[in-house]
Design an enzyme around this catalytic site. Structure first.
Site, mmCIF file in Angstrom:
data_model
loop_
_atom_site.group_PDB
_atom_site.id
_atom_site.type_symbol
_atom_site.label_atom_id
_atom_site.label_comp_id
_atom_site.label_asym_id
_atom_site.label_seq_id
_atom_site.Cartn_x
_atom_site.Cartn_y
_atom_site.Cartn_z
ATOM 1 N N ASP A 67 8.131 17.603 -26.233
ATOM 2 C CA ASP A 67 7.925 18.443 -25.054
ATOM 3 C C ASP A 67 6.725 19.378 -25.203
ATOM 4 O O ASP A 67 6.149 19.512 -26.279
ATOM 5 C CB ASP A 67 9.200 19.257 -24.765
ATOM 6 C CG ASP A 67 9.831 19.858 -26.032
ATOM 7 O OD1 ASP A 67 9.140 19.934 -27.070
ATOM 8 O OD2 ASP A 67 10.998 20.242 -25.981
ATOM 9 N N ASP A 136 22.334 26.426 -26.082
ATOM 10 C CA ASP A 136 23.059 25.976 -24.889
ATOM 11 C C ASP A 136 23.303 24.461 -24.880
ATOM 12 O O ASP A 136 23.719 23.899 -23.878
ATOM 13 C CB ASP A 136 22.321 26.407 -23.612
ATOM 14 C CG ASP A 136 20.930 25.779 -23.489
ATOM 15 O OD1 ASP A 136 20.531 24.995 -24.395
ATOM 16 O OD2 ASP A 136 20.234 26.062 -22.496
ATOM 17 N N HIS A 138 20.957 22.126 -25.339
ATOM 18 C CA HIS A 138 19.840 21.273 -24.915
ATOM 19 C C HIS A 138 19.239 20.540 -26.116
ATOM 20 O O HIS A 138 19.334 20.994 -27.259
ATOM 21 C CB HIS A 138 18.764 22.060 -24.139
ATOM 22 C CG HIS A 138 17.944 23.021 -24.942
ATOM 23 N ND1 HIS A 138 17.653 24.311 -24.519
ATOM 24 C CD2 HIS A 138 17.311 22.888 -26.135
ATOM 25 C CE1 HIS A 138 16.900 24.900 -25.417
ATOM 26 N NE2 HIS A 138 16.666 24.072 -26.412
ATOM 27 N N GLU A 143 17.962 20.709 -20.159
ATOM 28 C CA GLU A 143 18.882 21.832 -20.041
ATOM 29 C C GLU A 143 20.229 21.401 -19.448
ATOM 30 O O GLU A 143 20.320 20.328 -18.825
ATOM 31 C CB GLU A 143 18.254 22.901 -19.139
ATOM 32 C CG GLU A 143 16.939 23.481 -19.676
ATOM 33 C CD GLU A 143 17.135 24.504 -20.791
ATOM 34 O OE1 GLU A 143 18.069 24.362 -21.608
ATOM 35 O OE2 GLU A 143 16.327 25.451 -20.852
HETATM 36 P P1 PGA Z 1 14.843 26.355 -32.648
HETATM 37 O O1 PGA Z 1 14.909 25.615 -31.238
HETATM 38 O O2 PGA Z 1 14.511 25.293 -33.645
HETATM 39 O O3 PGA Z 1 13.721 27.341 -32.538
HETATM 40 O O4 PGA Z 1 16.177 26.965 -32.872
HETATM 41 C C1 PGA Z 1 15.607 24.422 -31.137
HETATM 42 C C2 PGA Z 1 15.611 23.925 -29.712
HETATM 43 O O5 PGA Z 1 15.584 24.738 -28.776
HETATM 44 O O6 PGA Z 1 15.651 22.704 -29.526
#
Ligand code: PGA
Length: 261
Positions: A67, A136, A138, A143
């Protein structure tokens, strides 16, 4: 789904790096699916160290990232293009012309997303996909509520994701976090031949329960991975804290290791 519960993020990163190194040794022209965020940083360091030690070469690999924020140029120091370059690509021998990150500046987003999907297909598909996980549930920027079949698309970010990302990036300035991103879809991720998901820290406990033991639901997009036939979840003790069958997963891992779970 295979679940490897390790002591801490250090051990989890080591295990993930080993899996990637074995993959690239077995198939030097591996198509890598890569992720950003705080979670893979240590693993990327280990890959760079292994390359420097002459243990592995990435020169025949191609890569596709999950992404990118909409509106950020590749040179922006909070863009995922920049993250990949500084955290990994500049430290290994991958041909940077063969690395791909979705275009955050595309004017025709739908066409750009389709071109990204086409490029993955033309490369022969992703051999091994690295994933983090959002608090959450995702994966990439898919999302809660998104389609579990979606392909690369633009996504409006939840307030939770914006807050999580501001905590670690953008100097904590929430107003500077873009509100939209371009992301590979759950359908795109499910097409990867192998998936390695990393979850570290207590903040990921609920997401890990949804991922491993919860119902498959769009409200927890990572739960779609229960339908993937070669997915390994590497989590530390904290992230695994709420798993009902935690002791059973540990027992299996102690008996068979990663390859045969
Ligand atoms: P993080 O993010 O590695 O900074 O915890 C993970 C994500 O949002 O996929």
């Amino acid at each position: 789904m295979k679940v490897a519960i390790v002591k801490n993020a250090e051990e989890g990163s080591k295990l993930a790096a080993e899996i990637f190194i074995e993959q690239v040794k077995a198939k030097p022209a591996t198509v890598l699916g890569l992720a950003t965020g705080s979670t893979p940083v240590k693993m990327y360091k280990l890959l760079a160290e292994a390359y420097k030690a002459g243990e592995v070469s990435f020169k025949e690999c191609k890569s596709f990232n999950l992404d990118e924020y909409l509106g950020l140029a590749p040179e922006h120091d909070q863009s995922y293009h920049y993250f990949m370059k500084t955290q990994l690509f500049d430290h290994i021998d991958i041909d940077q012309a063969q690395t791909n990150v979705p275009d955050g500046l595309a004017t025709d987003i739908a066409a750009s997303c389709q071109a990204y999907e086409d490029a993955i297909t033309a490369a022969g598909g992703i051999d091994i996909q690295l994933l983090g996980i959002g608090s959450d549930g995702h994966i990439a920027f898919n999302e809660p509520g998104c389609s579990l079949a979606c392909r690369t698309h633009s996504q409006v970010l939840t307030q939770q994701t914006i807050e999580d990302n501001a905590r670690l990036f953008f100097g904590g300035k929430i107003e500077e976090v873009p509100t939209q991103a371009v992301t590979m879809g759950i359908g795109s991720i499910m097409d990867a031949k192998k998936v390695v998901l990393l979850a570290f820290g207590a903040g990921k406990q609920d997401a890990v329960v949804g991922l491993v033991e919860g119902p498959v639901t769009a409200m927890c997009p990572c739960s779609a991975l229960q339908y993937h036939n070669d997915c390994i979840v590497i989590c530390d003790e904290e992230a695994a804290g709420k798993l009902q069958q935690k002791e059973y997963y540990k027992y299996i891992f102690s008996q068979t290791g990663v390859s045969n779970i």
